[in-house]
Motif scaffolding. Structure first.
Motif, PDB file in Angstrom:
ATOM      1  N   UNK A 215       0.648  -1.133   0.109  1.00 36.41           N
ATOM      2  CA  UNK A 215       0.267   0.037  -0.133  1.00 36.41           C
ATOM      3  C   UNK A 215       0.681   0.946   0.095  1.00 36.41           C
ATOM      4  N   UNK A 216       1.696   1.250   0.690  1.00 38.85           N
ATOM      5  CA  UNK A 216       2.534   2.908   1.402  1.00 38.85           C
ATOM      6  C   UNK A 216       3.553   2.700  -0.113  1.00 38.85           C
ATOM      7  N   UNK A 217       3.990   1.844  -1.493  1.00 33.21           N
ATOM      8  CA  UNK A 217       4.557   2.251  -2.486  1.00 33.21           C
ATOM      9  C   UNK A 217       3.552   2.729  -3.325  1.00 33.21           C
ATOM     10  N   UNK A 218       2.081   2.272  -2.881  1.00 32.73           N
ATOM     11  CA  UNK A 218       0.850   2.843  -4.409  1.00 32.73           C
ATOM     12  C   UNK A 218       0.771   3.777  -3.601  1.00 32.73           C
ATOM     13  N   UNK A 219       0.558   4.053  -2.369  1.00 32.37           N
ATOM     14  CA  UNK A 219      -0.031   5.470  -2.731  1.00 32.37           C
ATOM     15  C   UNK A 219       0.936   6.850  -2.438  1.00 32.37           C
ATOM     16  N   UNK A 220       2.291   6.529  -2.124  1.00 29.27           N
ATOM     17  CA  UNK A 220       3.211   7.420  -2.791  1.00 29.27           C
ATOM     18  C   UNK A 220       3.214   7.982  -3.760  1.00 29.27           C
ATOM     19  N   UNK A 221       2.628   6.908  -4.962  1.00 24.08           N
ATOM     20  CA  UNK A 221       2.661   6.987  -6.193  1.00 24.08           C
ATOM     21  C   UNK A 221       1.393   8.748  -6.573  1.00 24.08           C
ATOM     22  N   UNK A 222       0.175   7.850  -5.753  1.00 21.04           N
ATOM     23  CA  UNK A 222      -1.220   8.487  -5.612  1.00 21.04           C
ATOM     24  C   UNK A 222      -0.763  10.297  -5.436  1.00 21.04           C
ATOM     25  N   UNK A 223      -0.096  10.204  -4.015  1.00 21.90           N
ATOM     26  CA  UNK A 223       0.084  11.337  -3.798  1.00 21.90           C
ATOM     27  C   UNK A 223       1.100  12.234  -4.332  1.00 21.90           C
TER      28      UNK A 223
END
Length: 387
Positions: free
Chosen positions: A301-309
């Protein structure tokens, strides 16, 4: 602006994070982790901006203090004690970042002479440059929101010591270490982080520009030599990656570069084109891999959410290009418009991890704190994406 349906979740999530990690109510032994806490500071500041509730600003300031008193000091299982800078107690209070800041890993660092174990190294403490730049950025945002120059001074003192410790002369120029010991006396991982020089260049430039807006900041700290060093390293670095967190980092840096260019505080105009030029192919590759079709058990999740940010910064860039056409080459707008076609990826990532059943997967619970805060930042990224 975050959707009304997410506002309650965001506030509840960040209050639970404060309680779970020993921030509020304050614990004698809080659980602090530098990367996560840097994002959390910015998210608390954004909640303050969005709601007007001063309690969130207070949480951001309390978190800064707790990070400094936890990660700026030696571990409980270390024979050394006090500030990792070796400053006396009172002086350390005045300069809590003068020795850098620990990562906050569960295991102590590898001892001098102890064999290197790649698997264990991920769990060992020390200092990461890209974590330090995130904390510099968080301190800069606190300074901007509060108007208190001490936070900016702490950020610049951290930049100075980090640059001295992590860079070294090589081949007529400079290179960087990826990981250093807690006291910054020796490298623990000699390789260079792919985007560390770019992070340093943008963050140092952000801090240098912020000094002009905060009278009273210690002017004796000049980051110009470090900016020049990082610019030189960046010329030799291949920026393209298909790692979602890496792509998000590129877009975060691009958003900050665009803002600095508007303010006339950026002298490497060609680099923005290079950064966007690297983010585009990375997005194409990531999308083609089909990672977002996998179930939660196979996703981080945290890697994908870094992209979302990072993707949340793209509309900000496009707006900047339209409002300040004289500051940007037309090619930059075309690059950003091409990247904007991938904005639905960010929305899909947020929606997936907002689904409670996906947050029951082991890949979420095993990294609960960093996942939680990254999701919160993706819902309220405004302060994080500012300079």
């Amino acid at each position: 602006m975050i959707r009304d349906t997410a506002t309650g979740f965001l506030q509840k999530t960040m209050r639970e994070y404060a309680a779970r990690t020993g921030l509020d109510p304050a614990s004698d032994r809080p659980r602090r982790y530098l990367w996560t806490d840097a994002y959390a500071v910015c998210t608390y500041l954004d909640l303050f901006r969005l709601t007007g509730d001063a309690a969130y600003r207070a949480l951001a300031l309390a978190l800064v203090g707790q990070v400094h008193h936890t990660l700026g000091r030696h571990r409980d299982d270390d024979p050394r004690a006090g500030w990792i800078s070796d400053l006396p107690a009172a002086e350390g209070e005045e300069h809590p970042t003068a020795g850098g800041l620990r990562i906050g890993k569960k295991m102590n660092e590898r001892a001098a002479g102890e064999p290197f174990d790649e698997r264990l190294e991920w769990d060992r403490d020390g200092q990461y440059y890209h974590y330090l730049t995130k904390w510099m950025h968080a301190l800069s945002r606190v300074a901007a929101v509060t108007g208190d120059p001490v936070y900016l001074r702490w950020a610049m003192e951290l930049a100075r010591v980090a640059h001295e410790a992590f860079t070294y002369a090589a081949g007529g120029g400079k290179r960087m270490y990826w990981k250093m010991s807690i006291d910054l006396s020796r490298p623990l991982v000699h390789a260079m982080g792919q985007h560390d020089p770019l992070d340093g260049l943008v963050t140092y430039s952000e801090l240098q520009a912020a000094v002009k807006n905060l009278p009273g900041t210690a002017a004796r700290i000049d980051l110009a030599p470090g900016i020049a060093d990082m610019a030189g390293i960046c010329r030799k670095v291949h920026l393209v990656t298909d790692d979602p967190l890496g792509i998000g980092g590129l877009l975060f840096d691009a958003t900050r570069i665009a803002r600095l260019m508007i303010e006339g505080e950026w002298t490497y105009a060609e680099l923005l084109e290079s950064v966007l030029g690297a983010a585009g192919p990375g997005l194409v590759s990531f999308a083609q891999r089909g990672v977002l079709r996998h179930p939660a058990a196979y996703r981080l999740a945290f890697r994908e959410l870094g992209l979302a940010v990072g993707l949340a910064g793209v509309p900000m860039m496009l707006e900047a290009f339209e409002e300040h056409p004289d500051a940007f080459a037309p090619s930059l707008q075309r690059q950003a418009q091409a990247i904007a076609e991938y904005l639905p990826l960010g929305e899909a990532i947020r929606e997936f991890w907002l689904d409670e059943k996906n947050r029951q997967a082991a890949t979420w619970t095993e990294h609960r704190e960093i996942n939680t805060v990254m999701l919160a930042t993706s819902l309220a990224p405004g302060e994080f994406l500012m300079v």
